[in-house]
Design an enzyme around this catalytic site. Structure first.
Site, PDB file in Angstrom:
ATOM      1  N   GLN A 100       0.828  -1.213   0.000  1.00 37.61           N
ATOM      2  CA  GLN A 100       0.000   0.000   0.000  1.00 37.61           C
ATOM      3  C   GLN A 100       0.862   1.262   0.000  1.00 37.61           C
ATOM      4  OE1 GLN A 100      -3.613  -0.898   0.613  1.00 37.61           O
ATOM      5  NE2 GLN A 100      -3.928   0.999  -0.491  1.00 37.61           N
ATOM      6  N   LYS A 112       1.805   1.808  -3.663  1.00 32.84           N
ATOM      7  CA  LYS A 112       0.579   2.062  -4.429  1.00 32.84           C
ATOM      8  C   LYS A 112       0.089   3.482  -4.176  1.00 32.84           C
ATOM      9  CE  LYS A 112      -2.642  -1.036  -3.774  1.00 32.84           C
ATOM     10  NZ  LYS A 112      -3.862  -1.781  -3.338  1.00 32.84           N
ATOM     11  N   LYS A 129      -2.707  -0.918   6.702  1.00 35.28           N
ATOM     12  CA  LYS A 129      -3.693  -1.971   6.399  1.00 35.28           C
ATOM     13  C   LYS A 129      -4.121  -2.606   7.709  1.00 35.28           C
ATOM     14  CE  LYS A 129      -5.659  -3.971   2.824  1.00 35.28           C
ATOM     15  NZ  LYS A 129      -5.905  -3.440   1.458  1.00 35.28           N
ATOM     16  N   ASP A 145     -11.857  -3.902   2.101  1.00 27.51           N
ATOM     17  CA  ASP A 145     -11.033  -4.865   1.358  1.00 27.51           C
ATOM     18  C   ASP A 145     -11.877  -6.143   1.376  1.00 27.51           C
ATOM     19  OD1 ASP A 145      -8.057  -5.131   0.237  1.00 27.51           O
ATOM     20  OD2 ASP A 145      -8.482  -7.009   1.262  1.00 27.51           O
TER      21      ASP A 145
HETATM   22  P1  NDP Z   1     -14.742  -9.064  -1.859  1.00 31.21           P
HETATM   23  O1  NDP Z   1     -14.826  -9.592  -0.493  1.00 31.21           O
HETATM   24  O2  NDP Z   1     -15.793  -8.157  -2.363  1.00 31.21           O
HETATM   25  O3  NDP Z   1     -14.610 -10.256  -2.913  1.00 31.21           O
HETATM   26  C1  NDP Z   1     -13.580 -11.182  -2.831  1.00 31.21           C
HETATM   27  C2  NDP Z   1     -13.747 -12.218  -3.927  1.00 31.21           C
HETATM   28  O4  NDP Z   1     -12.570 -13.009  -3.982  1.00 31.21           O
HETATM   29  C3  NDP Z   1     -14.899 -13.157  -3.675  1.00 31.21           C
HETATM   30  O5  NDP Z   1     -15.417 -13.593  -4.893  1.00 31.21           O
HETATM   31  C4  NDP Z   1     -14.225 -14.282  -2.921  1.00 31.21           C
HETATM   32  O6  NDP Z   1     -14.896 -15.526  -3.036  1.00 31.21           O
HETATM   33  C5  NDP Z   1     -12.887 -14.357  -3.618  1.00 31.21           C
HETATM   34  N1  NDP Z   1     -11.876 -14.865  -2.670  1.00 31.21           N
HETATM   35  C6  NDP Z   1     -11.486 -14.286  -1.510  1.00 31.21           C
HETATM   36  N2  NDP Z   1     -10.581 -15.013  -0.875  1.00 31.21           N
HETATM   37  C7  NDP Z   1     -10.386 -16.086  -1.639  1.00 31.21           C
HETATM   38  C8  NDP Z   1      -9.550 -17.211  -1.528  1.00 31.21           C
HETATM   39  N3  NDP Z   1      -8.732 -17.389  -0.461  1.00 31.21           N
HETATM   40  N4  NDP Z   1      -9.599 -18.128  -2.533  1.00 31.21           N
HETATM   41  C9  NDP Z   1     -10.417 -17.936  -3.599  1.00 31.21           C
HETATM   42  N5  NDP Z   1     -11.221 -16.885  -3.757  1.00 31.21           N
HETATM   43  C10 NDP Z   1     -11.217 -15.970  -2.795  1.00 31.21           C
HETATM   44  O7  NDP Z   1     -13.301  -8.364  -1.929  1.00 31.21           O
HETATM   45  P2  NDP Z   1     -12.757  -7.290  -2.991  1.00 31.21           P
HETATM   46  O8  NDP Z   1     -13.369  -7.500  -4.306  1.00 31.21           O
HETATM   47  O9  NDP Z   1     -12.858  -5.959  -2.344  1.00 31.21           O
HETATM   48  O10 NDP Z   1     -11.215  -7.665  -3.029  1.00 31.21           O
HETATM   49  C11 NDP Z   1     -10.657  -8.546  -4.006  1.00 31.21           C
HETATM   50  C12 NDP Z   1      -9.172  -8.285  -4.142  1.00 31.21           C
HETATM   51  O11 NDP Z   1      -8.965  -6.933  -4.546  1.00 31.21           O
HETATM   52  C13 NDP Z   1      -8.350  -8.449  -2.861  1.00 31.21           C
HETATM   53  O12 NDP Z   1      -7.070  -8.925  -3.223  1.00 31.21           O
HETATM   54  C14 NDP Z   1      -8.213  -7.027  -2.345  1.00 31.21           C
HETATM   55  O13 NDP Z   1      -7.083  -6.871  -1.527  1.00 31.21           O
HETATM   56  C15 NDP Z   1      -8.053  -6.285  -3.659  1.00 31.21           C
HETATM   57  N6  NDP Z   1      -8.342  -4.862  -3.642  1.00 31.21           N
HETATM   58  C16 NDP Z   1      -9.544  -4.389  -3.196  1.00 31.21           C
HETATM   59  C17 NDP Z   1      -9.805  -3.038  -3.245  1.00 31.21           C
HETATM   60  C18 NDP Z   1     -11.131  -2.474  -2.874  1.00 31.21           C
HETATM   61  O14 NDP Z   1     -11.332  -1.274  -3.061  1.00 31.21           O
HETATM   62  N7  NDP Z   1     -12.083  -3.259  -2.402  1.00 31.21           N
HETATM   63  C19 NDP Z   1      -8.788  -2.074  -3.673  1.00 31.21           C
HETATM   64  C20 NDP Z   1      -7.576  -2.685  -4.190  1.00 31.21           C
HETATM   65  C21 NDP Z   1      -7.379  -4.027  -4.143  1.00 31.21           C
HETATM   66  P3  NDP Z   1     -15.808 -16.043  -1.815  1.00 31.21           P
HETATM   67  O15 NDP Z   1     -17.028 -15.163  -1.818  1.00 31.21           O
HETATM   68  O16 NDP Z   1     -16.092 -17.447  -2.154  1.00 31.21           O
HETATM   69  O17 NDP Z   1     -14.982 -15.882  -0.570  1.00 31.21           O
HETATM   70  O1  2IT Z   2      -5.919  -2.582  -1.359  1.00 30.40           O
HETATM   71  C1  2IT Z   2      -6.456  -1.461  -1.433  1.00 30.40           C
HETATM   72  O2  2IT Z   2      -5.928  -0.518  -2.033  1.00 30.40           O
HETATM   73  C2  2IT Z   2      -7.772  -1.274  -0.794  1.00 30.40           C
HETATM   74  N1  2IT Z   2      -8.309  -2.240  -0.248  1.00 30.40           N
HETATM   75  C3  2IT Z   2      -8.421   0.071  -0.787  1.00 30.40           C
HETATM   76  C4  2IT Z   2      -7.867   0.937   0.322  1.00 30.40           C
HETATM   77  C5  2IT Z   2      -8.573   2.248   0.536  1.00 30.40           C
HETATM   78  O3  2IT Z   2      -8.145   2.922   1.483  1.00 30.40           O
HETATM   79  O4  2IT Z   2      -9.488   2.619  -0.188  1.00 30.40           O
END
Ligand code: NDP
Ligand code: 2IT
Length: 445
Positions: free
Chosen positions: A111, A114, A126, A166
């Site tokens: 982070q 980023k 985080k 997250d």
């Molecule tokens: P969500 O909780 O909304 O969705 C996560 C998704 O990933 C679900 O479909 C989940 O499936 C799947 N998943 C999670 N853990 C696992 C695992 N161990 N094995 C397989 N599938 C898995 O999270 P986000 O969409 O917010 O986050 C997804 C990724 O994006 C993460 O790496 C996060 O750090 C990253 N990210 C998120 C940001 C944000 O703004 N939200 C910003 C930048 C990065 P299931 O429902 O079955 O658990």
């Molecule tokens: O991994 C990421 O950059 C996030 N989960 C978003 C962090 C934020 O402060 O919006």
């Protein structure tokens, strides 16, 4: 790796035993930084790398709560305040049973770079918990969030540390966390959390921002080869916040997203994922991808297995760390892959990244490609500070400018260091130099 950096790496790994994901993130950054230290010996003299790898503060706390049956449950809460050279600590909270210190530290470390790349005034942090929200009622999630905030509130603040979502933390959780912060502090301090609801201090576009931003960054990479999303065959992993909005944006640019996944399996939908139905199933009903497949009809659902078995020209890993390994990468390359944009944090293993780079696949690492989420969080903080709220169009325009800017910064840094097209190098050096300069200016702290 540069010999001077190897020695520092060995110390960092030895000081942080058992934290495999943190080690992986550190090593990946160090591998890019040799040439920077040739140009900037002052960074070595000031021990910038040693300081960067040691979080400014790490908080670990007990989170007691009661479930709907009245049983006492205990989870562990974390907040790692990694680096505040550029601004207040900023980064999400992850609620997932796999969360432990090594995961929080890898995410916090990434982070820092980023957030620097976004050009916004935000440091790196985080947090999260090993709490598993799956199958929990709204009331249980609320009680957990209230207990979590009852400890966290004393460590955060608009000018100190600003958490967001997250994995496992979305609008519902941010609402409960904000409510409890407000109640304990008696302050309507909007800027203490981002990802808030639109009627109580949130920003338009924040829910879409990470997925949209990933696609915008990937589109910029494709442009360097005279290509675009139009007509691409795309595979996305995950079906959460990032995945759904990446699917929506890619399809709006003329691509067909033929597959996506959750942790139970994946769906292949050759006609292109029906985003409205996916949102209904996942965001409204909190259901599973299997339910999507049953409701959609005419698609195949594969229980277990890997979504990376599906051929694509563009792959957008949007689920979790280390979900795409070297074998999967080699298979995708054989299937005609052109580009990878990482919506998740560190979804490709080190082997996978090497396979992509050796094959000349455009590879956008998470710390650049998924920075749109945190960048729009910074836009939310700007709106909160000025007690204003911007239109969807204006905010999306700002997000687009920021993502195009990050792409430019990564590409031009890679050029400057003699490795054109190496976005890993560009992102690591581009982020690092900005933070290192600020740390030098601020003295030994
Ligand atoms: P969500 O909780 O909304 O969705 C996560 C998704 O990933 C679900 O479909 C989940 O499936 C799947 N998943 C999670 N853990 C696992 C695992 N161990 N094995 C397989 N599938 C898995 O999270 P986000 O969409 O917010 O986050 C997804 C990724 O994006 C993460 O790496 C996060 O750090 C990253 N990210 C998120 C940001 C944000 O703004 N939200 C910003 C930048 C990065 P299931 O429902 O079955 O658990
Ligand atoms: O991994 C990421 O950059 C996030 N989960 C978003 C962090 C934020 O402060 O919006």
């Amino acid at each position: 790796m540069d010999a001077r950096l190897e020695a520092i790496r060995d110390t960092v790994l030895a000081r942080n035993p058992g934290e495999a994901e943190f080690h992986q993130a550190v090593v990946e950054v160090f591998e890019s930084l040799g040439p920077v230290h040739d140009r900037h010996p002052e960074f070595l003299e000031a021990a910038i790398l040693e300081r960067l790898c040691e979080p400014e503060r790490q908080i670990i706390f007990r989170v007691p709560w009661t479930d709907d049956a009245g049983r006492v449950q205990i989870n562990r809460g974390f907040r790692v305040e990694f680096n505040s050279a550029l601004g207040p600590y900023k980064g999400g909270l992850r609620f997932h049973p796999s969360v432990y210190l090594g995961i929080v530290k890898f995410l916090g470390f990434e982070q820092i770079f980023k957030n620097a790349l976004t050009g916004m005034p935000i440091g790196g942090g985080k947090g999260g918990s090993d709490f598993d929200p799956r199958g929990r009622s709204d009331a249980e999630v609320m009680r957990f969030c209230q207990s979590f905030m009852t400890e966290l509130y004393r460590h955060i603040g608009e000018y100190t540390d600003v958490p967001a979502g997250d994995i496992g933390v979305g609008g519902r959780e941010i609402g409960y966390l904000f409510g409890q912060y407000k109640r304990i502090t008696n302050r309507y301090e909007s800027g203490v959390l981002t990802g808030k609801g639109i009627s109580w201090g949130g920003s338009l576009v924040r829910p879409e921002a990470t997925g949209f931003g990933t696609v915008i960054f990937t589109q910029e990479m494709l442009k360097t080869r005279g290509s675009s999303f139009d007509g691409q065959r795309v595979v996305v992993s995950g079906s959460g916040n990032v995945a759904i909005n990446a699917i929506a944006k890619a399809q709006s640019l003329g691509a067909t997203v033929v597959a996506c996944s959750d942790s139970s399996g994946y769906v292949v939908d050759e006609a292109g994922i029906d985003v409205a139905l996916l949102r209904e199933v996942k965001e409204v009903e909190r259901g599973r991808l299997k339910d999507y497949a049953e409701r959609r009809g005419g698609v195949s659902y594969v229980d277990g297995g890997s979504v990376w078995d599906v051929d694509a020209t563009v792959a957008l890993p949007c689920a979790t760390q280390n979900e795409l390994d070297g074998d999967a990468a080699a298979r995708l390359v054989r299937g005609g892959l052109l580009a990878v944009g990482e919506g998740a944090n560190m979804p490709s293993t080190r082997d996978a990244v090497a396979v992509f780079q050796d094959a000349g696949v455009l590879f956008g690492p998470g710390k650049a490609a998924n920075a749109g989420g945190v960048a729009t969080s910074a836009l939310e903080m700007q709106q909160n500070a000025s007690r204003d709220s911007w239109s969807f169009e204006h905010t999306e325009e700002r997000l687009t400018e920021i993502m195009v800017g990050i792409h430019h910064r990564c590409a031009s840094t890679a050029d400057e260091y003699g490795q054109p097209g190496n976005y890993v190098l560009g992102a690591n050096i581009g982020g690092f130099v900005k933070v290192a300069d600020a740390m030098l200016a601020q003295g030994l702290i």
